[in-house]
Design a protein around this motif. Structure first.
Motif, mmCIF file in Angstrom:
data_model
loop_
_atom_site.group_PDB
_atom_site.id
_atom_site.type_symbol
_atom_site.label_atom_id
_atom_site.label_comp_id
_atom_site.label_asym_id
_atom_site.label_seq_id
_atom_site.Cartn_x
_atom_site.Cartn_y
_atom_site.Cartn_z
ATOM 1 N N SER A 22 65.548 -31.553 -16.942
ATOM 2 C CA SER A 22 64.735 -32.330 -17.880
ATOM 3 C C SER A 22 65.284 -32.303 -19.311
ATOM 4 O O SER A 22 64.901 -33.145 -20.132
ATOM 5 C CB SER A 22 63.298 -31.817 -17.882
ATOM 6 O OG SER A 22 63.260 -30.447 -18.245
ATOM 7 N N ALA A 35 67.819 -26.837 -17.554
ATOM 8 C CA ALA A 35 66.892 -27.569 -16.708
ATOM 9 C C ALA A 35 67.285 -29.036 -16.729
ATOM 10 O O ALA A 35 67.761 -29.546 -17.758
ATOM 11 C CB ALA A 35 65.467 -27.407 -17.233
ATOM 12 N N ARG A 57 50.460 -25.209 -17.191
ATOM 13 C CA ARG A 57 51.647 -25.224 -16.354
ATOM 14 C C ARG A 57 52.300 -23.846 -16.336
ATOM 15 O O ARG A 57 52.054 -23.008 -17.199
ATOM 16 C CB ARG A 57 52.641 -26.272 -16.849
ATOM 17 C CG ARG A 57 52.065 -27.678 -16.889
ATOM 18 C CD ARG A 57 53.131 -28.700 -17.178
ATOM 19 N NE ARG A 57 54.122 -28.773 -16.104
ATOM 20 C CZ ARG A 57 55.112 -29.638 -16.076
ATOM 21 N NH1 ARG A 57 55.257 -30.504 -17.062
ATOM 22 N NH2 ARG A 57 55.968 -29.644 -15.078
ATOM 23 N N GLN A 58 53.138 -23.648 -15.342
ATOM 24 C CA GLN A 58 53.853 -22.382 -15.250
ATOM 25 C C GLN A 58 55.026 -22.353 -16.232
ATOM 26 O O GLN A 58 55.543 -23.399 -16.632
ATOM 27 C CB GLN A 58 54.388 -22.183 -13.818
ATOM 28 C CG GLN A 58 53.314 -21.904 -12.787
ATOM 29 C CD GLN A 58 53.908 -21.532 -11.434
ATOM 30 O OE1 GLN A 58 54.999 -21.952 -11.091
ATOM 31 N NE2 GLN A 58 53.180 -20.740 -10.676
ATOM 32 N N ARG A 59 55.415 -21.149 -16.590
ATOM 33 C CA ARG A 59 56.588 -20.991 -17.443
ATOM 34 C C ARG A 59 57.823 -21.479 -16.677
ATOM 35 O O ARG A 59 57.994 -21.177 -15.500
ATOM 36 C CB ARG A 59 56.756 -19.523 -17.850
ATOM 37 C CG ARG A 59 57.785 -19.284 -18.938
ATOM 38 C CD ARG A 59 57.777 -17.845 -19.386
ATOM 39 N NE ARG A 59 56.514 -17.465 -20.009
ATOM 40 C CZ ARG A 59 56.312 -16.311 -20.647
ATOM 41 N NH1 ARG A 59 57.329 -15.434 -20.749
ATOM 42 N NH2 ARG A 59 55.151 -16.026 -21.170
ATOM 43 N N GLU A 60 58.675 -22.235 -17.372
ATOM 44 C CA GLU A 60 59.843 -22.798 -16.709
ATOM 45 C C GLU A 60 61.095 -22.580 -17.543
ATOM 46 O O GLU A 60 61.043 -22.478 -18.777
ATOM 47 C CB GLU A 60 59.661 -24.301 -16.470
ATOM 48 C CG GLU A 60 59.510 -25.120 -17.747
ATOM 49 C CD GLU A 60 59.390 -26.617 -17.481
ATOM 50 O OE1 GLU A 60 59.282 -27.022 -16.309
ATOM 51 O OE2 GLU A 60 59.425 -27.391 -18.463
ATOM 52 N N LEU A 61 62.216 -22.541 -16.844
ATOM 53 C CA LEU A 61 63.501 -22.392 -17.498
ATOM 54 C C LEU A 61 63.813 -23.617 -18.349
ATOM 55 O O LEU A 61 63.602 -24.750 -17.905
ATOM 56 C CB LEU A 61 64.596 -22.213 -16.455
ATOM 57 C CG LEU A 61 66.030 -22.318 -16.938
ATOM 58 C CD1 LEU A 61 66.410 -21.066 -17.721
ATOM 59 C CD2 LEU A 61 66.983 -22.530 -15.772
ATOM 60 N N GLN A 69 56.430 -22.915 -21.748
ATOM 61 C CA GLN A 69 55.203 -23.021 -20.978
ATOM 62 C C GLN A 69 54.259 -23.974 -21.684
ATOM 63 O O GLN A 69 53.839 -23.732 -22.828
ATOM 64 C CB GLN A 69 54.545 -21.653 -20.810
ATOM 65 C CG GLN A 69 53.347 -21.662 -19.888
ATOM 66 C CD GLN A 69 52.902 -20.275 -19.493
ATOM 67 O OE1 GLN A 69 53.243 -19.281 -20.145
ATOM 68 N NE2 GLN A 69 52.168 -20.173 -18.407
ATOM 69 N N TYR A 127 62.790 -20.167 -22.198
ATOM 70 C CA TYR A 127 61.840 -20.708 -21.245
ATOM 71 C C TYR A 127 60.734 -21.371 -22.061
ATOM 72 O O TYR A 127 60.614 -21.147 -23.262
ATOM 73 C CB TYR A 127 61.249 -19.603 -20.366
ATOM 74 C CG TYR A 127 62.149 -19.137 -19.255
ATOM 75 C CD1 TYR A 127 63.345 -18.464 -19.520
ATOM 76 C CD2 TYR A 127 61.805 -19.362 -17.925
ATOM 77 C CE1 TYR A 127 64.178 -18.040 -18.498
ATOM 78 C CE2 TYR A 127 62.631 -18.932 -16.888
ATOM 79 C CZ TYR A 127 63.801 -18.273 -17.179
ATOM 80 O OH TYR A 127 64.612 -17.848 -16.161
#
Length: 121
Positions: free
Chosen positions: A62, A60, A43-47, A39, A37
Motif C-alpha cells: 500500500s 507494504a 484495525r490491527q497494527r500493520e507493517l 495502526q 508499523y
C-alpha cells in the motif's frame, strides 16, 4: 533499558509529504533492523516498512512507490519519508527495532510510543 523516540507526526493534506524520525537509545550492542508499523482505528497494527542493518528495505504494498525508509546507523536513527499521502494513511505510526544488548545475546524487539499522522483536508 532501550528507548525509541519518534518525531515528525502531525496533520498533512492529501497529496502532501511528511518525514518521520525515530532515535534508539540505551543499552544497545547492535541493531539488526528498524522499521515502522501503523495502526488505524479499529484495525490491527500493520507493517509499513522495515530496513535491515545492511540497508535492505521492505515495504507494504500500500505504500510502495510513495514512502521511503532509510537509516543512519551511526545515529541509531530510522526515517520514513512519506510522499503523496492519502487519507487511508491516517494512523498512529510506531517505530520498532530488533537489536542485541550484548554480544552473542538473543535479539529483542522494542516499540516506540507512537506518533499520530492525520491526512485530511
Amino acid at each position: 533499558q532501550v528507548q525509541l523516540q519518534e518525531s515528525g507526526g502531525g496533520l498533512v493534506l492529501p497529496g502532501g509529504s511528511l518525514r518521520l524520525s525515530c532515535v534508539a537509545s540505551g543499552s544497545i550492542f547492535s541493531i539488526n533492523s528498524m522499521g515502522w508499523y501503523r495502526q488505524a482505528p479499529g484495525r490491527q497494527r500493520e507493517l509499513v516498512a522495515t530496513i535491515t542493518s545492511r540497508g535492505i528495505a521492505d515495504y507494504a504494498d500500500s505504500v510502495k512507490g510513495r514512502f521511503a525508509i532509510s537509516r543512519d546507523s551511526a545515529k541509531r536513527t530510522v526515517y520514513l519519508e512519506m510522499n503523496s499521502v492519502k487519507p487511508e494513511d491516517t494512523a498512529v505510526y510506531y517505530c520498532t527495532t530488533i537489536l542485541q544488548k550484548i554480544p552473542l545475546d538473543r535479539s529483542y524487539q522494542y516499540w516506540g510510543q507512537g506518533t499520530q499522522i492525520t491526512v485530511s483536508s
